[in-house]
Enzyme design. Structure first.
Site, PDB file in Angstrom:
ATOM      1  N   ASP A  46     -13.629  10.348  -3.486  1.00  0.00           N
ATOM      2  CA  ASP A  46     -12.579   9.908  -2.555  1.00  0.00           C
ATOM      3  C   ASP A  46     -11.950  11.185  -1.992  1.00  0.00           C
ATOM      4  OD1 ASP A  46     -10.639   8.145  -1.300  1.00  0.00           O
ATOM      5  OD2 ASP A  46      -9.194   8.800  -2.792  1.00  0.00           O
ATOM      6  N   SER A  47     -11.014  11.016  -1.051  1.00  0.00           N
ATOM      7  CA  SER A  47     -10.313  12.190  -0.523  1.00  0.00           C
ATOM      8  C   SER A  47      -9.298  12.746  -1.527  1.00  0.00           C
ATOM      9  CB  SER A  47      -9.590  11.803   0.764  1.00  0.00           C
ATOM     10  OG  SER A  47      -8.682  10.756   0.488  1.00  0.00           O
TER      11      SER A  47
ATOM     12  N   GLY B  53      -8.148   9.612   6.512  1.00  0.00           N
ATOM     13  CA  GLY B  53      -7.823   8.560   7.476  1.00  0.00           C
ATOM     14  C   GLY B  53      -7.508   9.050   8.873  1.00  0.00           C
TER      15      GLY B  53
ATOM     16  N   CYS C 175     -13.885   5.266  -1.323  1.00  0.00           N
ATOM     17  CA  CYS C 175     -12.970   5.555  -0.228  1.00  0.00           C
ATOM     18  C   CYS C 175     -13.362   4.651   0.938  1.00  0.00           C
ATOM     19  CB  CYS C 175     -13.125   7.026   0.158  1.00  0.00           C
ATOM     20  SG  CYS C 175     -12.291   7.481   1.678  1.00  0.00           S
TER      21      CYS C 175
ATOM     22  N   GLU D 138       0.407  10.247  -2.190  1.00  0.00           N
ATOM     23  CA  GLU D 138      -0.009  11.578  -2.665  1.00  0.00           C
ATOM     24  C   GLU D 138       1.202  12.468  -2.960  1.00  0.00           C
ATOM     25  OE1 GLU D 138      -3.059  13.188  -3.263  1.00  0.00           O
ATOM     26  OE2 GLU D 138      -4.332  11.449  -2.859  1.00  0.00           O
TER      27      GLU D 138
ATOM     28  N   CYS E 199      -7.739   0.442   1.385  1.00  0.00           N
ATOM     29  CA  CYS E 199      -7.669   1.877   1.083  1.00  0.00           C
ATOM     30  C   CYS E 199      -7.509   1.977  -0.421  1.00  0.00           C
ATOM     31  CB  CYS E 199      -6.476   2.520   1.788  1.00  0.00           C
ATOM     32  SG  CYS E 199      -6.187   4.231   1.273  1.00  0.00           S
TER      33      CYS E 199
ATOM     34  N   HIS F 180      -6.193   4.099  -2.209  1.00  0.00           N
ATOM     35  CA  HIS F 180      -4.897   4.594  -2.691  1.00  0.00           C
ATOM     36  C   HIS F 180      -3.919   3.442  -2.957  1.00  0.00           C
ATOM     37  CE1 HIS F 180      -6.151   8.594  -1.370  1.00  0.00           C
ATOM     38  NE2 HIS F 180      -5.027   9.109  -1.842  1.00  0.00           N
TER      39      HIS F 180
HETATM   40  N1  DGL Z   1      -8.440   6.460  -0.318  1.00  0.00           N
HETATM   41  C1  DGL Z   1      -9.094   6.583   0.919  1.00  0.00           C
HETATM   42  C2  DGL Z   1      -9.463   5.300   1.587  1.00  0.00           C
HETATM   43  O1  DGL Z   1      -9.782   4.364   0.874  1.00  0.00           O
HETATM   44  C3  DGL Z   1      -8.717   7.741   1.803  1.00  0.00           C
HETATM   45  C4  DGL Z   1      -7.354   7.834   2.315  1.00  0.00           C
HETATM   46  C5  DGL Z   1      -7.164   9.070   3.146  1.00  0.00           C
HETATM   47  O2  DGL Z   1      -7.557  10.149   2.688  1.00  0.00           O
HETATM   48  O3  DGL Z   1      -6.629   8.945   4.258  1.00  0.00           O
HETATM   49  O4  DGL Z   1      -9.513   5.184   2.788  1.00  0.00           O
END
Ligand code: DGL
Length: 275
Positions: free
Chosen positions: A19-20, A52, A82, A162, A194, A196
């Site tokens: 993931d990011s 994103g 992600c 974050e 997402c 997150h």
């Molecule tokens: N957790 C990620 C997703 O599902 C990435 C979020 C991001 O880095 O903007 O899109």
């Protein structure tokens, strides 16, 4: 005997997850709960976070390099934890790597799950990249044709999470500003598009007075992973697990969240894969 050893070694290889940032840990945690005998190798691309806001082309190039890295770590599966990468890079990864490793994304398992429910109207929230790709809308239209889908980009949520703004007044105000939008009136379910967002799932449910189903991919994805491992005879049930976590840029917050999820010290290293 030799055949048995080779066979054993394949099963013993880790599940690669990326993931990011910390978002994919929600998926990693669910995988660990369901498959405690599997070792994980996790990569958080914190140097390029947030995905994103990036172009599909950049996300494809990051995802490609990270997949190579996870293959260098001997992964038997690469799980794209992600949504931004699943919507922009998964087809490319499949074309380039499918003959070398099993690939799993986080969007298809949720779309398949929705196909088993009969919702009239649902919402999807995600990053600008995921929402503008239209991937959820297109795939849901194929599998659940009668369902109206309202998509909304909620770009402040990833930096908010974050930065550690969770379960407080700031996160509550931001969530209310997004989720009280009139277009979402009457939804029966909300997809957290997402990885997150499950970190604040409870807070999101509370905004809807716990009256709708809030769906995150973690459970569905880990179940698909389990089925895939079983089907390919790759399921590992050893108790000699070795989970490793890598980030492209070190942030203490990553370590804190990972420790919170796994309730133990984690083996975290910085990996300079972009040099
Ligand atoms: N957790 C990620 C997703 O599902 C990435 C979020 C991001 O880095 O903007 O899109």
């Amino acid at each position: 005997m030799v055949i048995f050893l080779i066979f054993f070694k394949v099963k013993d290889r880790p599940i690669g997850i990326f993931d990011s940032g910390v978002g994919g840990l929600t998926v990693a945690h669910a995988v660990k709960q369901l498959l405690p005998g599997e070792s994980l190798v996790y990569f958080g691309d914190t140097a390029h976070l947030p995905y994103g806001d990036k172009s599909a082309e950049s996300i494809r190039s990051y995802s490609r390099r990270i997949t190579e890295f996870l293959l260098e770590q001997n992964s038997k599966v690469v799980l794209v934890a992600c949504n931004s990468a699943s919507s922009s890079a998964f087809d490319t990864l499949k074309k380039e790597f499918e003959n070398r490793v099993i690939l799993i994304d986080v969007i298809d398992p949720v779309v398949d799950y929705l196909g088993t429910r009969k919702f009239n109207k649902i919402g999807v929230i995600g990053t600008k990249r995921t929402i503008s790709s239209g991937t959820y809308k297109t795939k849901i239209a194929e599998k659940s044709p009668g369902t109206e889908v309202i998509s909304m980009a909620t770009p402040l949520l990833v930096p908010m999470i974050e930065e550690g703004f969770i379960f407080d007044d700031i996160s509550n105000a931001i969530l209310r500003a997004y989720l009280s939008d009139k277009s979402l009136t009457g939804i029966q379910a909300l997809i957290l598009g997402c990885t997150h967002y499950p970190i604040i799932k409870n807070q999101i449910s509370r905004i809807f007075n716990f009256g709708i189903e809030v769906i995150d991919s973690a459970r569905q994805v880990s179940q698909i992973l389990k089925n895939t491992l079983e089907k390919n005879d790759l399921l590992n049930d050893t108790d000699h697990v070795n989970d490793r976590f890598f980030v492209s840029d070190y942030t203490p917050y990553f370590e804190k969240i990972a420790r919170m999820f796994f309730e133990r010290e984690i083996n975290l290293k910085k990996a300079d894969i972009w040099v």
